[in-house]
Design an enzyme around this catalytic site. Structure first.
Site, mmCIF file in Angstrom:
data_model
loop_
_atom_site.group_PDB
_atom_site.id
_atom_site.type_symbol
_atom_site.label_atom_id
_atom_site.label_comp_id
_atom_site.label_asym_id
_atom_site.label_seq_id
_atom_site.Cartn_x
_atom_site.Cartn_y
_atom_site.Cartn_z
ATOM 1 N N ASP A 162 0.869 -1.159 0.000
ATOM 2 C CA ASP A 162 0.000 0.000 0.000
ATOM 3 C C ASP A 162 0.920 1.227 0.000
ATOM 4 O OD1 ASP A 162 -2.404 1.566 0.546
ATOM 5 O OD2 ASP A 162 -1.620 1.765 2.578
ATOM 6 N N LEU A 163 0.400 2.392 -0.331
ATOM 7 C CA LEU A 163 1.274 3.573 -0.395
ATOM 8 C C LEU A 163 1.112 4.474 0.839
ATOM 9 C CD1 LEU A 163 3.245 5.346 -2.070
ATOM 10 C CD2 LEU A 163 1.231 6.447 -3.039
ATOM 11 N N ASP A 164 -0.072 5.109 0.926
ATOM 12 C CA ASP A 164 -0.297 6.081 1.993
ATOM 13 C C ASP A 164 -0.271 5.403 3.354
ATOM 14 O OD1 ASP A 164 -0.721 8.200 0.210
ATOM 15 O OD2 ASP A 164 -2.820 7.691 -0.040
ATOM 16 N N THR A 204 1.686 9.965 3.940
ATOM 17 C CA THR A 204 0.751 10.918 3.327
ATOM 18 C C THR A 204 -0.602 10.897 4.043
ATOM 19 O OG1 THR A 204 0.552 9.189 1.711
ATOM 20 C CG2 THR A 204 1.635 11.211 0.991
ATOM 21 N N LYS A 238 -8.925 5.889 5.924
ATOM 22 C CA LYS A 238 -7.669 5.356 5.396
ATOM 23 C C LYS A 238 -7.936 4.212 4.423
ATOM 24 C CE LYS A 238 -4.642 6.687 9.168
ATOM 25 N NZ LYS A 238 -3.778 6.216 10.261
ATOM 26 N N GLY A 239 -7.272 4.248 3.280
ATOM 27 C CA GLY A 239 -7.408 3.190 2.289
ATOM 28 C C GLY A 239 -8.685 3.268 1.483
ATOM 29 N N ARG A 247 -11.449 8.448 -2.666
ATOM 30 C CA ARG A 247 -11.805 9.849 -2.422
ATOM 31 C C ARG A 247 -13.322 10.034 -2.336
ATOM 32 N NH1 ARG A 247 -9.204 13.525 -6.814
ATOM 33 N NH2 ARG A 247 -7.534 12.013 -6.497
ATOM 34 N N SER A 302 -2.472 0.627 -4.285
ATOM 35 C CA SER A 302 -2.967 1.795 -3.553
ATOM 36 C C SER A 302 -4.319 2.258 -4.089
ATOM 37 C CB SER A 302 -1.949 2.930 -3.702
ATOM 38 O OG SER A 302 -2.498 4.156 -3.294
ATOM 39 N N ALA A 303 -5.117 2.847 -3.200
ATOM 40 C CA ALA A 303 -6.405 3.402 -3.625
ATOM 41 C C ALA A 303 -6.231 4.795 -4.213
ATOM 42 C CB ALA A 303 -7.334 3.482 -2.416
ATOM 43 N N SER A 304 -5.032 5.351 -4.074
ATOM 44 C CA SER A 304 -4.843 6.761 -4.449
ATOM 45 C C SER A 304 -4.687 6.966 -5.947
ATOM 46 C CB SER A 304 -3.607 7.309 -3.752
ATOM 47 O OG SER A 304 -3.354 8.612 -4.199
ATOM 48 N N ASN A 363 -3.263 9.576 -6.911
ATOM 49 C CA ASN A 363 -2.041 10.396 -6.954
ATOM 50 C C ASN A 363 -0.784 9.552 -6.721
ATOM 51 O OD1 ASN A 363 -3.352 13.077 -7.166
ATOM 52 N ND2 ASN A 363 -4.189 12.528 -5.169
ATOM 53 N N LYS A 386 -11.099 -0.639 -1.910
ATOM 54 C CA LYS A 386 -10.886 -1.476 -0.725
ATOM 55 C C LYS A 386 -12.052 -1.227 0.232
ATOM 56 C CE LYS A 386 -5.891 -0.569 -1.037
ATOM 57 N NZ LYS A 386 -4.748 0.159 -0.470
ATOM 58 N N GLU A 390 -0.151 -3.237 4.667
ATOM 59 C CA GLU A 390 -1.285 -2.295 4.719
ATOM 60 C C GLU A 390 -1.377 -1.570 6.055
ATOM 61 O OE1 GLU A 390 -3.894 -0.666 3.821
ATOM 62 O OE2 GLU A 390 -4.059 -1.241 1.744
ATOM 63 N N ASP A 391 -1.784 -0.306 6.016
ATOM 64 C CA ASP A 391 -1.969 0.424 7.282
ATOM 65 C C ASP A 391 -3.444 0.649 7.595
ATOM 66 O OD1 ASP A 391 -2.382 2.354 5.202
ATOM 67 O OD2 ASP A 391 -2.250 3.917 6.729
HETATM 68 P P1 B16 Z 1 -6.538 10.097 -3.603
HETATM 69 P P2 B16 Z 1 -3.681 4.030 0.036
HETATM 70 C C1 B16 Z 1 -5.587 5.882 -0.027
HETATM 71 O O1 B16 Z 1 -4.307 5.465 -0.350
HETATM 72 C C2 B16 Z 1 -5.609 6.702 1.252
HETATM 73 O O2 B16 Z 1 -5.301 5.889 2.365
HETATM 74 C C3 B16 Z 1 -6.982 7.298 1.458
HETATM 75 O O3 B16 Z 1 -6.997 8.078 2.636
HETATM 76 C C4 B16 Z 1 -7.333 8.153 0.235
HETATM 77 O O4 B16 Z 1 -8.626 8.708 0.353
HETATM 78 C C5 B16 Z 1 -7.257 7.276 -1.024
HETATM 79 O O5 B16 Z 1 -5.970 6.724 -1.126
HETATM 80 C C6 B16 Z 1 -7.557 8.055 -2.281
HETATM 81 O O6 B16 Z 1 -6.506 8.946 -2.497
HETATM 82 O O7 B16 Z 1 -7.486 11.152 -3.138
HETATM 83 O O8 B16 Z 1 -5.086 10.548 -3.639
HETATM 84 O O9 B16 Z 1 -6.959 9.458 -4.898
HETATM 85 O O10 B16 Z 1 -3.578 4.021 1.520
HETATM 86 O O11 B16 Z 1 -4.599 2.978 -0.548
HETATM 87 O O12 B16 Z 1 -2.321 4.081 -0.646
HETATM 88 MG MG MG Z 2 -2.796 3.247 3.338
#
Ligand code: B16
Ligand code: MG
Length: 218
Positions: A9-11, A17, A45-46, A49, A114-116, A118, A145, A169-170
């Protein structure tokens, strides 16, 4: 040599982040006159958006138009991007580099999960993109997730069966996603929060080279 798929996972796992997401959501919630606790923040978390904003609105008992919803998501992301534009390699979490280097030395396939949306920007900022054989992020999935989709796509891209993958994963949602994918889940954070994981470590400094070798060989 044995090959396992290592999915990160990233964040909150590779970089902190999570604190920037928290700041950006807090700022937005304040504009809407909604307050939320650190405990409630764990539920963000995870989570994607869209889902995060839905949760915050539900906590504040607020209904808004689709137009406002889209505008708020854009505004949150603009704030978030301004925080991460300042990021450097010194924000890579302790011992992440050691773990990645060891896995690379042992020729283990590595993916981001990652769910992000970015994720690529962040990996570039901290100079880690080239460490990954695959990158699966919020742009590649249709189900967030705790759905296992993100990790199953990662396994496919690494050409490793799900049961031979290990996920770091966090978040509660991420641990549930890894378990649903039939992978070994390793929680990074608090045992109280991540009790559903197969193993939990406070951070990567607690993960020994021996433990990694066991994961590779079993
Ligand atoms: P973004 P992960 C997740 O990343 C974050 O934990 C979560 O807080 C965030 O809302 C989600 O990414 C979406 O991120 O707005 O940058 O697309 O923990 O899965 O790496
Ligand atoms: Mg995370």
């Amino acid at each position: 040599m044995n090959k396992k798929g290592f999915i990160f996972d990233l964040d909150g796992v590779i970089v902190d982040t999570a604190k920037y997401h928290f700041l950006a959501w807090k700022k937005l919630a304040k504009r809407l006159d909604i307050d939320f606790t650190e405990e409630e923040n764990e539920q963000l978390k995870g989570v994607s958006r869209v889902k995060s904003l839905e949760k915050i609105l539900a906590w504040g008992n607020k209904t808004i138009s689709q137009e406002q919803f889209t505008a708020l998501m854009t505004s949150k992301n603009t704030d978030y991007l301004s925080y991460i534009s300042e990021m450097h390699e010194n924000e890579i979490l302790p011992d992440v580099q050691r773990i990645l280097d060891m896995l690379i030395a042992k020729k283990q396939p590595i993916s981001l999960g990652s769910a992000s949306k970015n994720a690529r920007t962040i990996l570039d900022r901290v100079n880690l993109r080239s460490h990954f054989n695959a990158i699966v992020d919020g742009n590649d999935v249709s189900k967030a997730k705790p759905d296992p989709e993100v990790f199953l796509i990662a396994a496919k891209q690494l050409f490793i069966k799900p049961e031979n993958c290990i996920v770091f994963e966090d978040s509660v949602a991420g641990v549930q996603a890894a378990n649903a994918a039939n992978m070994i889940s390793i929680g990074i954070g608090s045992k109280t929060v991540l009790g559903e994981a197969n193993y939990v470590f406070k951070d990567f400094t607690e993960i020994s080279d021996e433990f990694l070798k066991t994961l590779i060989n079993n």
